[in-house]
Design a protein around this motif. Structure first.
Motif, short mmCIF file in Angstrom:
data_model
loop_
_atom_site.label_atom_id
_atom_site.label_comp_id
_atom_site.label_asym_id
_atom_site.label_seq_id
_atom_site.Cartn_x
_atom_site.Cartn_y
_atom_site.Cartn_z
N ASP A 90 -81.43 43.38 47.53
CA ASP A 90 -80.16 43.10 47.93
C ASP A 90 -79.66 41.99 46.85
OD1 ASP A 90 -79.61 45.23 49.52
OD2 ASP A 90 -79.77 43.86 51.28
N MET A 91 -80.69 40.83 46.79
CA MET A 91 -80.24 39.65 46.21
C MET A 91 -80.25 39.89 44.67
SD MET A 91 -79.99 37.15 48.19
CE MET A 91 -80.22 35.81 47.20
N THR A 92 -81.05 40.86 43.83
CA THR A 92 -80.84 40.98 42.57
C THR A 92 -79.99 42.08 42.01
OG1 THR A 92 -82.80 42.50 42.67
CG2 THR A 92 -83.14 40.06 42.45
N GLU A 93 -79.54 43.07 43.05
CA GLU A 93 -78.63 44.07 42.47
C GLU A 93 -77.15 44.08 42.58
OE1 GLU A 93 -80.37 47.70 44.28
OE2 GLU A 93 -81.98 47.58 43.27
N GLY A 94 -76.99 42.93 43.11
CA GLY A 94 -75.38 42.51 43.18
C GLY A 94 -74.83 42.65 44.34
N ILE A 95 -75.45 43.40 45.39
CA ILE A 95 -74.71 43.79 46.45
C ILE A 95 -74.11 42.50 47.35
CG2 ILE A 95 -76.84 44.10 47.83
CD1 ILE A 95 -73.58 46.15 48.10
N ILE A 96 -75.13 41.42 47.22
CA ILE A 96 -75.10 40.13 48.01
C ILE A 96 -73.63 39.57 47.53
CG2 ILE A 96 -75.76 37.91 48.56
CD1 ILE A 96 -77.13 40.07 50.17
N ALA A 97 -73.51 39.64 46.24
CA ALA A 97 -72.29 38.99 45.46
C ALA A 97 -71.29 39.70 45.86
CB ALA A 97 -72.50 39.16 43.79
N ARG A 98 -71.23 41.05 46.18
CA ARG A 98 -70.17 41.73 46.65
C ARG A 98 -69.93 41.24 48.13
NH1 ARG A 98 -65.25 43.77 46.47
NH2 ARG A 98 -64.92 45.72 47.64
N PHE A 99 -70.78 41.22 48.86
CA PHE A 99 -70.69 40.81 50.26
C PHE A 99 -69.98 39.54 50.22
CE2 PHE A 99 -74.36 43.56 51.91
CZ PHE A 99 -73.58 44.64 51.96
N ARG A 100 -70.17 38.66 49.57
CA ARG A 100 -69.80 37.12 49.28
C ARG A 100 -68.17 37.18 49.46
NH1 ARG A 100 -73.51 33.10 48.72
NH2 ARG A 100 -75.69 33.86 47.96
N THR A 101 -67.56 38.30 48.65
CA THR A 101 -66.26 38.45 48.44
C THR A 101 -65.58 38.96 49.56
OG1 THR A 101 -66.30 40.63 47.40
CG2 THR A 101 -66.78 38.30 45.93
N MET A 102 -66.25 39.52 50.52
CA MET A 102 -65.74 40.42 51.72
C MET A 102 -65.43 39.57 52.93
SD MET A 102 -68.02 43.77 51.18
CE MET A 102 -67.07 44.74 52.53
N ALA A 103 -64.59 40.01 53.88
CA ALA A 103 -64.22 39.12 55.03
C ALA A 103 -65.18 39.52 56.04
CB ALA A 103 -62.65 39.42 55.37
N ARG A 258 -76.97 28.93 48.88
CA ARG A 258 -76.73 28.30 47.54
C ARG A 258 -75.85 29.12 46.91
NH1 ARG A 258 -82.48 28.54 45.12
NH2 ARG A 258 -82.80 27.17 46.92
N ASP A 259 -75.00 28.35 46.15
CA ASP A 259 -74.12 28.89 45.04
C ASP A 259 -74.72 29.71 43.86
OD1 ASP A 259 -71.92 27.68 46.61
OD2 ASP A 259 -71.97 25.95 45.01
N PRO A 260 -74.24 31.01 43.92
CA PRO A 260 -74.80 31.63 42.88
C PRO A 260 -74.79 31.45 41.36
CG PRO A 260 -72.87 32.74 43.41
CD PRO A 260 -73.14 31.59 44.56
N LYS A 261 -75.82 31.28 40.72
CA LYS A 261 -75.67 30.83 39.21
C LYS A 261 -74.78 31.73 38.31
CE LYS A 261 -80.12 28.54 39.69
NZ LYS A 261 -81.55 28.44 39.33
#
Length: 261
Positions: A90-103, A258-261
């Motif tokens: 989840d952390m490396t495939e981008g889904i977490i970044a997508r979740f961060r943008t969702m409400a 932690r803020d994503p790099k």
């Protein structure tokens, strides 16, 4: 809706997501489950008579009774490796970044992983316990209260190791690294009192086996299921569970926030 209602709703959604992943890709869970089962069969049918004789038993049934509680806790350590791998994906495939943008509730992603992993661990323990019962393990001296306490210990230990596995998965750069980082969750039971009593180990090795989280948990579970003395191991097991849960929780939370790099 209140924040609590939103948190419960989003956590339920993430839990369903993780359980669906486990159902669609069962090979990882099954492979990890096979390790304690194979060790159980190996030590019972290959080494059982010799080990039982060394412990003063007339046949291998004495060693089965000694072995199964340790293998149940080892099953939890083995199952939570899949959690580390899943979180790393989840952390490396981008889904977490997508979740961060969702409400959605921020902590629901991690909490869904944790609850799903604890449920899988409990199911795995039941399966390994069934195998143990099929080959001769019996717990006739345990009362209903002791069985309930044993289930509570197993669940609490699963929760503690799951939070540690989540932290390992979050700091791993890929799934392979997550699997390697989580190896101590299988290795530690091998150097605990799961297979032989600590008194039978070399003197220099005994502190290594004694002062680790698995040994007091194993001795406590063994005492609950077999009616043997628990002594101070119950409090040590509870302390280890609470300490590991707190460590894994705050570690995972810090990495996730932690803020994503």
């Amino acid at each position: 809706m209140s924040s609590i209602t939103l948190a419960v709703r989003d956590t339920s959604t993430m839990l369903r997501r993780n359980l669906l992943h486990a159902r669609r890709y069962p090979s990882l869970t099954l492979n990890l489950l096979l390790t304690p089962i194979m060790l159980l069969l190996l030590f019972v049918y290959v080494f059982g008579d010799v080990m039982s004789a060394g412990m003063g038993g007339a046949d291998r049934s004495a060693y089965i009774a000694y072995l199964v509680p340790g293998l149940l806790l080892m099953t939890i350590g083995s199952t939570t490796i899949g959690t580390a791998v899943s979180v790393s994906n989840d952390m490396t495939e981008g889904i977490i970044a997508r979740f961060r943008t969702m409400a959605i509730h921020r902590g629901s992603v991690i909490t869904g992983h944790v609850i799903g992993s604890v449920l899988q661990s409990v199911i795995s323990v039941v399966l390994v316990g069934a195998v143990g019962a099929a080959i001769g393990f019996r717990s006739t001296d345990a009362t209903a209260l002791e069985w309930l306490a044993a289930l509570g210990l197993l669940t609490l230990f699963a929760l503690a190791l799951t939070w540690i596995a989540v932290g390992m998965g979050m700091v791993s750069p890929n799934a392979e690294a997550a699997s390697n980082n989580a190896v101590p969750l299988i290795f530690l039971p091998l150097i605990s009192s799961a297979f032989v009593p600590i008194d039978a180990m070399p003197g220099w090795f005994q502190p290594i086996a004694e002062y680790q989280p698995f040994t007091p948990a194993i001795e406590t579970l063994r005492g609950l299921l077999l009616g043997t003395e628990i002594g101070h191991n119950g409090w040590l097991a509870l302390g280890w569970c609470l300490a590991l849960t707190a460590l894994g929780y705050f570690w995972s939370k810090a990495v996730y926030n932690r803020d994503p790099k």
